[in-house]
Design an enzyme around this catalytic site. Sequence first.
Site, PDB file in Angstrom:
ATOM      1  N   GLU A 254       5.323   5.291  -1.914  1.00 18.53           N
ATOM      2  CA  GLU A 254       6.436   5.269  -0.961  1.00 18.53           C
ATOM      3  C   GLU A 254       6.115   4.170   0.031  1.00 18.53           C
ATOM      4  O   GLU A 254       5.165   4.282   0.812  1.00 18.53           O
ATOM      5  CB  GLU A 254       6.576   6.626  -0.287  1.00 18.53           C
ATOM      6  CG  GLU A 254       7.032   7.675  -1.288  1.00 18.53           C
ATOM      7  CD  GLU A 254       7.093   9.073  -0.710  1.00 18.53           C
ATOM      8  OE1 GLU A 254       6.862   9.239   0.495  1.00 18.53           O
ATOM      9  OE2 GLU A 254       7.357   9.992  -1.488  1.00 18.53           O
ATOM     10  N   CYS A 288       9.938   5.157   8.133  1.00 14.97           N
ATOM     11  CA  CYS A 288      10.227   4.281   7.000  1.00 14.97           C
ATOM     12  C   CYS A 288      11.707   4.259   6.667  1.00 14.97           C
ATOM     13  O   CYS A 288      12.230   3.282   6.168  1.00 14.97           O
ATOM     14  CB  CYS A 288       9.427   4.739   5.795  1.00 14.97           C
ATOM     15  SG  CYS A 288       9.769   6.449   5.368  1.00 14.97           S
TER      16      CYS A 288
HETATM   17  P1  NAD Z   1      -0.680   0.714   5.838  1.00 11.40           P
HETATM   18  O1  NAD Z   1      -0.280   0.272   4.485  1.00 11.40           O
HETATM   19  O2  NAD Z   1      -1.253  -0.289   6.762  1.00 11.40           O
HETATM   20  O3  NAD Z   1      -1.778   1.863   5.744  1.00 11.40           O
HETATM   21  C1  NAD Z   1      -1.536   3.042   5.040  1.00 11.40           C
HETATM   22  C2  NAD Z   1      -2.861   3.630   4.586  1.00 11.40           C
HETATM   23  O4  NAD Z   1      -3.464   2.782   3.629  1.00 11.40           O
HETATM   24  C3  NAD Z   1      -3.874   3.807   5.700  1.00 11.40           C
HETATM   25  O5  NAD Z   1      -4.543   5.030   5.521  1.00 11.40           O
HETATM   26  C4  NAD Z   1      -4.811   2.624   5.480  1.00 11.40           C
HETATM   27  O6  NAD Z   1      -6.098   2.838   5.997  1.00 11.40           O
HETATM   28  C5  NAD Z   1      -4.816   2.527   3.979  1.00 11.40           C
HETATM   29  N1  NAD Z   1      -5.166   1.222   3.418  1.00 11.40           N
HETATM   30  C6  NAD Z   1      -4.942  -0.008   3.944  1.00 11.40           C
HETATM   31  N2  NAD Z   1      -5.387  -0.971   3.102  1.00 11.40           N
HETATM   32  C7  NAD Z   1      -5.897  -0.327   2.012  1.00 11.40           C
HETATM   33  C8  NAD Z   1      -6.501  -0.780   0.797  1.00 11.40           C
HETATM   34  N3  NAD Z   1      -6.659  -2.073   0.518  1.00 11.40           N
HETATM   35  N4  NAD Z   1      -6.899   0.162  -0.100  1.00 11.40           N
HETATM   36  C9  NAD Z   1      -6.731   1.477   0.149  1.00 11.40           C
HETATM   37  N5  NAD Z   1      -6.185   1.944   1.292  1.00 11.40           N
HETATM   38  C10 NAD Z   1      -5.757   1.069   2.205  1.00 11.40           C
HETATM   39  O7  NAD Z   1       0.585   1.414   6.456  1.00 11.40           O
HETATM   40  P2  NAD Z   1       0.747   2.015   7.933  1.00 11.40           P
HETATM   41  O8  NAD Z   1       0.779   0.861   8.889  1.00 11.40           O
HETATM   42  O9  NAD Z   1      -0.240   3.091   8.137  1.00 11.40           O
HETATM   43  O10 NAD Z   1       2.184   2.697   7.857  1.00 11.40           O
HETATM   44  C11 NAD Z   1       3.364   2.000   8.098  1.00 11.40           C
HETATM   45  C12 NAD Z   1       4.002   1.561   6.805  1.00 11.40           C
HETATM   46  O11 NAD Z   1       4.212   2.695   5.978  1.00 11.40           O
HETATM   47  C13 NAD Z   1       5.366   0.960   6.953  1.00 11.40           C
HETATM   48  O12 NAD Z   1       5.491  -0.146   6.084  1.00 11.40           O
HETATM   49  C14 NAD Z   1       6.321   2.047   6.518  1.00 11.40           C
HETATM   50  O13 NAD Z   1       7.563   1.630   6.059  1.00 11.40           O
HETATM   51  C15 NAD Z   1       5.538   2.698   5.459  1.00 11.40           C
HETATM   52  N6  NAD Z   1       5.998   4.078   5.240  1.00 11.40           N
HETATM   53  C16 NAD Z   1       6.729   4.342   4.125  1.00 11.40           C
HETATM   54  C17 NAD Z   1       7.213   5.627   3.903  1.00 11.40           C
HETATM   55  C18 NAD Z   1       8.058   5.940   2.697  1.00 11.40           C
HETATM   56  O14 NAD Z   1       8.233   7.125   2.423  1.00 11.40           O
HETATM   57  N7  NAD Z   1       8.584   4.975   1.988  1.00 11.40           N
HETATM   58  C19 NAD Z   1       6.924   6.639   4.802  1.00 11.40           C
HETATM   59  C20 NAD Z   1       6.167   6.328   5.933  1.00 11.40           C
HETATM   60  C21 NAD Z   1       5.701   5.037   6.127  1.00 11.40           C
HETATM   61  C1  6OH Z   2       8.946   8.022   6.758  1.00 13.90           C
HETATM   62  O1  6OH Z   2       8.534   7.627   7.801  1.00 13.90           O
HETATM   63  C2  6OH Z   2       9.483   9.315   6.585  1.00 13.90           C
HETATM   64  C3  6OH Z   2       9.471   9.821   5.364  1.00 13.90           C
HETATM   65  C4  6OH Z   2      10.008  11.091   5.116  1.00 13.90           C
HETATM   66  C5  6OH Z   2       9.645  11.831   4.085  1.00 13.90           C
HETATM   67  O2  6OH Z   2       8.702  11.456   3.227  1.00 13.90           O
HETATM   68  C6  6OH Z   2      10.248  13.099   3.855  1.00 13.90           C
HETATM   69  O3  6OH Z   2       9.778  13.750   2.960  1.00 13.90           O
HETATM   70  O4  6OH Z   2      11.199  13.473   4.541  1.00 13.90           O
END
Ligand code: NAD
Ligand code: 6OH
Length: 486
Positions: A254, A288
Amino acid sequence: MRKIENFIAGEYVAAASGQRFDKRSPLDNRVIASIAEAGRGEVDAAVKAARGALNGEWGGLTTEQRVELLYGVANEITRRFDDFVEAEMADTGQPAHVQKHVFIPRGAANFKVFADVIKNVASESFQMATPDGRGALNYSMRVPKGVVGVICPWNAPFMLMTWKVGPALACGNTVVVKPSEESPQTAALLGEVMNAVGIPKGVYNVVHGFGPDSAGEFLTQHPGINAITFTGETRTGAAIMKAASEGMRDVSFELGGKNAGIVFADADFDAAVDGIFRSAFLNSGQVCLGTERVYVERPIFERFVQALKVKAEAVKFGRPDDHNANYGPLISQEHRDKVLSYYRKAVEEGATVVTGGGVPEMPGELTAGAWVQPTIWTGLPDNASVVRDEIFGPCCHIRPFDSENEVVALANDNVYGLSTTIWTNDLARAHRMAARVEVGITWINSWFLRDLRTPFGGSKQSGIGREGGVHSLEFYTETRNVCVKL
Ligand code: NAD
Ligand code: 6OH
């Protein structure tokens, strides 16, 4: 100051190296926790504990026994509700009411709902003819994938982690979780819940640390991990996918979004303003599913921009437990620097700043926090980086449109495809739009209404796979066929 340790085989353990890192409060930049950083040794111990549980007591439970334990987890989270609310508020700085009414209840629901799902799964069976006339019976069963690596972000830490741990355990897997370095506390607290309920040791493990050259990477590279489920940035997903290709491990992703909100002139105006406001600014824009691109049909464009501006200017910044406040900071100074760099870029790219664009004045020690103003722009070209990149802050660009075809093309002109929120009272148009906007999740006259049985995930660069209800079973189990000669 709290001390947060790794949780391995039912015990809280520091790192053998003695390595620790600090967590700072988003409110005032104070150090609030010291966290044990897992090295390769701790990750290995966690994976071994998870494998041991799978081959031991946990793997021998019936579905009914697992389901009862998971109901117990949901109940215990509810009993420890205030502790979870407090831990999440400390890590994220987001208001108490959002934690109490949205994020923490969802954490408990994630265990309950997937326990219910797994209880009701049917399997297929086929009778076949054989040359000797006796026949054979085929039936399928869903078996756990094994040890699942769960890598989580910081924006809704407990809700998003349990959204993966709930179904993983319901399906009979064991997990090693790597929470974000910015939000370690609720994952750690869940270990206490697991022990209190009697979940066998090793089923739920937590390793803390960062991504590259730290716990995240050590976990994704570990050959004992059978599948990896990840929520976070698209770029990180690409790195994890490379690691997962060694040993042919399955992934569920995600990822990021640059979601379009679309408002037609026939919409219920006030409801649309409220809905777009929430979708752009909830959780200080760190969702997100949030809306950073808003398209408004021309006849109501000016009125809409003004109405959204009034709401954005009415937010009250403050501490999560301050009853006079309703708006929190960003997660960290680092993230604030990124968001503010886009606030500057918007001006350079020619935006009209309708409201915000900077840092609010905060009293006393809060001046050191990661606060930014909710920000609205108009007037940017469609190729501006502020209109194309995921900023993940409390901001949106609003642009007028004149026709359904035009707005479909605008909405789809992006590498991401997570969600959209469409506001109209024309039923036929709503369904036409739902079929044409390239996303995994479409809301009509609503936003963030979530039935946990429905498929959730992104199109294009917003993800791989769907989770939710029976869709989660596609990832967290494998189907095995059994053929019995009669
Ligand atoms: P991030 O990708 O920087 O980090 C997420 C996790 O991955 C953290 O635990 C981090 O330590 C780990 N990580 C980073 N590099 C890694 C690697 N090379 N190998 C393994 N693990 C690694 O994301 P963030 O800044 O924590 O969160 C924000 C992002 O998450 C935004 O882009 C947002 O859109 C996305 N997000 C998506 C959803 C969805 O459901 N689509 C939901 C919430 C957040
Ligand atoms: C992202 O920031 C929010 C995601 C929401 C869900 O994954 C959910 O299950 O509602």
